[in-house]
Write a protein that holds these residues in place. Structure first.
Motif, PDB file in Angstrom:
ATOM      1  N   ILE A  23     -21.939  14.616  19.747  1.00  0.00           N
ATOM      2  CA  ILE A  23     -21.879  15.943  19.131  1.00  0.00           C
ATOM      3  C   ILE A  23     -22.965  16.801  19.752  1.00  0.00           C
ATOM      4  O   ILE A  23     -24.151  16.464  19.706  1.00  0.00           O
ATOM      5  N   ASN A  24     -22.571  17.912  20.348  1.00  0.00           N
ATOM      6  CA  ASN A  24     -23.528  18.747  21.059  1.00  0.00           C
ATOM      7  C   ASN A  24     -23.129  20.208  20.950  1.00  0.00           C
ATOM      8  O   ASN A  24     -21.951  20.553  21.069  1.00  0.00           O
ATOM      9  N   GLY A  25     -24.099  21.056  20.744  1.00  0.00           N
ATOM     10  CA  GLY A  25     -23.838  22.484  20.591  1.00  0.00           C
ATOM     11  C   GLY A  25     -23.303  23.155  21.834  1.00  0.00           C
ATOM     12  O   GLY A  25     -22.749  24.259  21.762  1.00  0.00           O
ATOM     13  N   ASP A  26     -23.445  22.517  22.992  1.00  0.00           N
ATOM     14  CA  ASP A  26     -22.939  23.107  24.227  1.00  0.00           C
ATOM     15  C   ASP A  26     -21.429  22.969  24.368  1.00  0.00           C
ATOM     16  O   ASP A  26     -20.827  23.589  25.229  1.00  0.00           O
ATOM     17  N   TRP A  27     -20.827  22.078  23.575  1.00  0.00           N
ATOM     18  CA  TRP A  27     -19.364  22.026  23.490  1.00  0.00           C
ATOM     19  C   TRP A  27     -18.976  21.963  22.013  1.00  0.00           C
ATOM     20  O   TRP A  27     -18.588  20.931  21.490  1.00  0.00           O
ATOM     21  N   PRO A  28     -19.095  23.121  21.338  1.00  0.00           N
ATOM     22  CA  PRO A  28     -18.873  23.179  19.884  1.00  0.00           C
ATOM     23  C   PRO A  28     -17.417  22.924  19.497  1.00  0.00           C
ATOM     24  O   PRO A  28     -16.488  23.184  20.263  1.00  0.00           O
ATOM     25  N   GLY A  29     -17.261  22.379  18.299  1.00  0.00           N
ATOM     26  CA  GLY A  29     -15.929  22.199  17.744  1.00  0.00           C
ATOM     27  C   GLY A  29     -15.206  20.964  18.222  1.00  0.00           C
ATOM     28  O   GLY A  29     -14.019  20.784  17.919  1.00  0.00           O
ATOM     29  N   GLN A  30     -15.889  20.099  18.989  1.00  0.00           N
ATOM     30  CA  GLN A  30     -15.239  18.896  19.481  1.00  0.00           C
ATOM     31  C   GLN A  30     -16.303  17.839  19.755  1.00  0.00           C
ATOM     32  O   GLN A  30     -17.490  18.139  19.895  1.00  0.00           O
TER      33      GLN A  30
END
Length: 287
Positions: free
Chosen positions: A12-19
């Motif tokens: 889980i990472n904010g650089d690829w949100p929603g997935q």
């Protein structure tokens, strides 16, 4: 460790949100915070051993060869005489494992900033870290920036095996870094580095390529399939100081016998050329 819940690791990472991408965990092998990043190694149910840095999957035993081979042989097979190679990063040893397979390579210098990644890889990822065992390889635990400041026109090929542009790897995607690469290369030198997925951040990819073009006359982008990465695809920026080189056409081609003996599982000369074919939406955006 807080990314492991109910027996699953989730990236889980904010650089690829929603997935996110998740792997079922069989056993935790190693977890420690170095001076630079959090290091996690675990045995997964179906992907073998997994290396995670700062919560982001760096490789899994199941498909790491796609990334290692493409990052390595796209530049090496485009160079007419790649005798001396510099690897920046690559503390798991996978790129070194592939570089020494090329029959023209005589010397490999590697600089890795985080010794604990090397130590963990040697213990838990020997199928990759065996690259360090080659007599061709000299490993330096140091900052790649500082190293290149003291080396000019020395290398035929420079391969940057970095994590995503977060934390200690962020500076490896800047115009200043590509200037250092240029100065460390011989006049017909070639570089390669990973610059992410076409599905995640095309503006970042475009900016990175623009940064590189300020120092290199020929800059191109190739892709390969790596299922364990967030979108199952990864891109490689390859650039050369020699404007006469067509990066899409390998000048060195492995024979079928060499492919078998060297245990190449993804790269071949047809994949080399095909990897530079862009989907229409990528072609429109990057050009």
């Amino acid at each position: 460790m807080n990314q492991i819940k109910d027996g699953w690791f989730s990236e889980i990472n904010g650089d690829w949100p929603g997935q996110c991408f998740s792997l079922e965990v069989d056993k935790i092998l190693y977890n420690e915070k170095s001076d630079f990043q959090d290091i996690l190694v675990f045995e997964s149910k179906h992907n073998g051993t997994v290396l995670v840095l700062d919560g982001i999957i760096q490789c899994t035993q199941k498909d790491e060869f796609s990334y290692q081979e493409m990052l390595t042989f796209l530049p090496l097979c485009s160079h007419p005489n790649p005798r001396k190679v510099l690897i920046v990063g690559g503390g798991d040893g996978g790129v070194a494992r592939e570089v020494v397979k090329h029959p023209m390579v005589e010397e490999v210098v590697q600089v890795e900033i985080d010794e604990k990644v090397v130590m963990a890889s040697k213990k838990f990822l020997p199928f990759m870290a065996k690259g360090f065992d080659s007599p061709k390889v000299t490993l330096h635990i140091c900052d790649g920036f500082e190293f290149m400041k003291n080396h000019s026109e020395e290398f035929d090929v420079i391969i940057t095996d970095s994590s995503d542009p977060i934390g200690p790897a962020a500076n490896l995607f800047t115009e200043h870094y590509y200037g250092l690469l240029k100065n460390a290369l011989k006049p017909n030198g070639i570089i390669s580095c990973q610059i992410g997925s076409i599905w995640l951040d095309l503006p970042h990819m475009k900016k990175t390529m623009e940064n590189c073009r300020k120092h290199f006359p020929v800059v191109n982008y190739a892709t390969s399939s790596v299922p364990s990465y967030t979108d199952g695809q990864l891109g490689y920026m390859v650039a050369t100081l020699d404007a006469s080189i067509d990066l899409k056409k390998p000048v060195f081609k492995f024979t079928e016998k060499q492919i078998e003996e060297l245990e190449l599982r993804y790269y071949n000369d047809e994949i080399h050329s095909a990897s530079y074919v862009w989907p229409t939406f990528v072609r429109k955006f990057l050009r």
